[in-house]
Design a protein around this motif. Structure first.
Motif, PDB file in Angstrom:
ATOM      1  N   GLY A   1      12.281  -2.616  -0.912  1.00 15.97           N
ATOM      2  CA  GLY A   1      11.241  -3.702  -0.654  1.00 15.97           C
ATOM      3  C   GLY A   1      11.682  -5.037  -0.999  1.00 15.97           C
ATOM      4  O   GLY A   1      12.713  -5.052  -1.357  1.00 15.97           O
TER       5      GLY A   1
ATOM      6  N   VAL B   1       1.833  -0.335  -0.733  1.00 15.15           N
ATOM      7  CA  VAL B   1       2.575  -1.506  -1.170  1.00 15.15           C
ATOM      8  C   VAL B   1       2.983  -1.061  -2.898  1.00 15.15           C
ATOM      9  O   VAL B   1       2.497  -0.065  -3.084  1.00 15.15           O
ATOM     10  CB  VAL B   1       1.841  -2.939  -1.515  1.00 15.15           C
ATOM     11  CG1 VAL B   1       1.740  -3.413   0.106  1.00 15.15           C
ATOM     12  CG2 VAL B   1       0.475  -2.622  -2.340  1.00 15.15           C
TER      13      VAL B   1
ATOM     14  N   ALA C   1      -2.982  -2.304  -0.605  1.00 15.96           N
ATOM     15  CA  ALA C   1      -3.205  -3.726  -1.147  1.00 15.96           C
ATOM     16  C   ALA C   1      -4.632  -3.913  -1.720  1.00 15.96           C
ATOM     17  O   ALA C   1      -4.572  -5.075  -2.439  1.00 15.96           O
ATOM     18  CB  ALA C   1      -2.736  -4.692  -0.077  1.00 15.96           C
TER      19      ALA C   1
ATOM     20  N   GLN D   1       6.362  -5.630  -1.048  1.00 19.54           N
ATOM     21  CA  GLN D   1       6.209  -5.238   0.305  1.00 19.54           C
ATOM     22  C   GLN D   1       7.385  -4.167   0.638  1.00 19.54           C
ATOM     23  O   GLN D   1       8.349  -4.683   0.702  1.00 19.54           O
ATOM     24  CB  GLN D   1       5.991  -6.200   1.515  1.00 19.54           C
ATOM     25  CG  GLN D   1       5.617  -5.820   2.961  1.00 19.54           C
ATOM     26  CD  GLN D   1       5.496  -6.999   3.642  1.00 19.54           C
ATOM     27  OE1 GLN D   1       6.120  -7.947   3.651  1.00 19.54           O
ATOM     28  NE2 GLN D   1       4.648  -6.628   4.699  1.00 19.54           N
TER      29      GLN D   1
ATOM     30  N   LYS E   1       6.708  -9.973  -2.444  1.00 15.06           N
ATOM     31  CA  LYS E   1       5.576 -10.739  -1.379  1.00 15.06           C
ATOM     32  C   LYS E   1       4.970 -11.901  -1.981  1.00 15.06           C
ATOM     33  O   LYS E   1       4.582 -13.064  -1.619  1.00 15.06           O
ATOM     34  CB  LYS E   1       4.787  -9.618  -0.711  1.00 15.06           C
ATOM     35  CG  LYS E   1       3.877 -10.522   0.264  1.00 15.06           C
ATOM     36  CD  LYS E   1       3.275  -9.660   1.107  1.00 15.06           C
ATOM     37  CE  LYS E   1       2.187 -10.106   2.100  1.00 15.06           C
ATOM     38  NZ  LYS E   1       1.349  -9.186   3.161  1.00 15.06           N
TER      39      LYS E   1
END
Length: 268
Positions: free
Chosen positions: A182, A146, A64, A222, A185
């Motif tokens: 996923g 991520v 990230a 995410q 986010k």
């Protein structure tokens, strides 16, 4: 006139009054019934059903915090390489030794992280500001990865936070192991330039690929975690690939957008 008289006399004939009138054949009734059922189902779905759409975009698996390119502050010949790719290095740790006119000088890591790529080799000559390595900004290499997707700027507003994403991993056979799962986010507020993307990924070549069709918006995905797979992430298949997925792996993401009704009511 003769034809009309014959028709009237035929209708008035008592021999034909007792004949049954056939409105439709049994086959015709069946076709009519099926047609009515299909039309009723289609009408019901048109007002109560929904259609889902997907948005595809390229991206990459990473940490990230992103990465940065380490540049040498001195010029000279590399005499020693003090770390290997994949090693976790603290901030200020020496990475290279460069022989200059003033003697041997170290090239140190600016921010701690994992040494992703090492460009400089022993014996190579570097100039001031030359790229010598790429370092991922990560404190713990066990932290989950991520996915960063780069979508066209005009399509970004249609992506809701929490939308499910299917990620096709370039190094994993999709037919055998399926896709990585996923959820969105965060969605960037503004398009990013080639310099901004290159500064985050630590790779100018990738940045040029992602901005080939214009400045895109970054979408943070995410990954769904799983304790039943070797990779530690959830896949569309039962177990996923048998190996871990390394950082900086290219992916292609399919974002599931909000469902849409096929028929919209127009109110006055």
């Amino acid at each position: 006139m003769q034809f009309r008289q014959k028709a009237l006399s035929k209708l008035q004939s008592p021999e034909e009054l007792d004949l049954p009138v056939r409105f439709a054949r049994p086959q015709g009734r069946l076709v009519l019934a099926v047609t009515v059922i299909v039309m009723a189902a289609a009408t019901f779905w048109a007002f109560t059903g929904s259609v889902s759409s997907k948005l595809s975009a390229p991206g990459i698996l990473t940490h990230a915090e992103g990465s940065y390119v380490l540049q040498t502050p001195v010029a000279g010949q590399v005499t020693a390489v003090l770390a290997e790719e994949g090693r976790l290095m603290p901030a200020g740790a020496p990475l290279l030794t460069v022989r200059t006119a003033q003697g041997d000088r170290p090239v140190r890591v600016v921010t701690g992280g994992r040494l992703a790529t090492l460009v400089a080799k022993v014996g190579s000559v570097v100039s001031i500001g030359a790229d010598v390595a790429t370092v991922e900004r990560v404190k713990n290499p066990e932290d989950p990865l991520v996915a960063i997707l780069y979508v066209p700027g005009g399509s970004a507003p249609s992506i809701p936070v929490g939308a499910t994403v299917d990620l096709t991993v370039q190094s994993v056979p999709q037919q055998r192991f399926g896709t990585l799962r996923g959820r969105v986010k965060a969605v960037g507020r503004a398009p990013q330039t080639t310099a901004q993307i290159g500064g985050f990924l630590g790779d100018g070549g990738l940045a040029e690929q992602f901005t080939r069709d214009g400045n895109p918006v970054a979408v943070l995905v995410q990954l769904d975690l799983s304790t039943s797979t070797e990779s530690g992430y959830r896949w569309s298949s039962a177990d996923g690939p048998p190996d871990e997925i390394p950082s900086r792996t290219p992916v292609s993401g399919a974002v599931h957008l909000d469902v849409q009704r096929p028929v919209d009511w127009l109110l006055p």
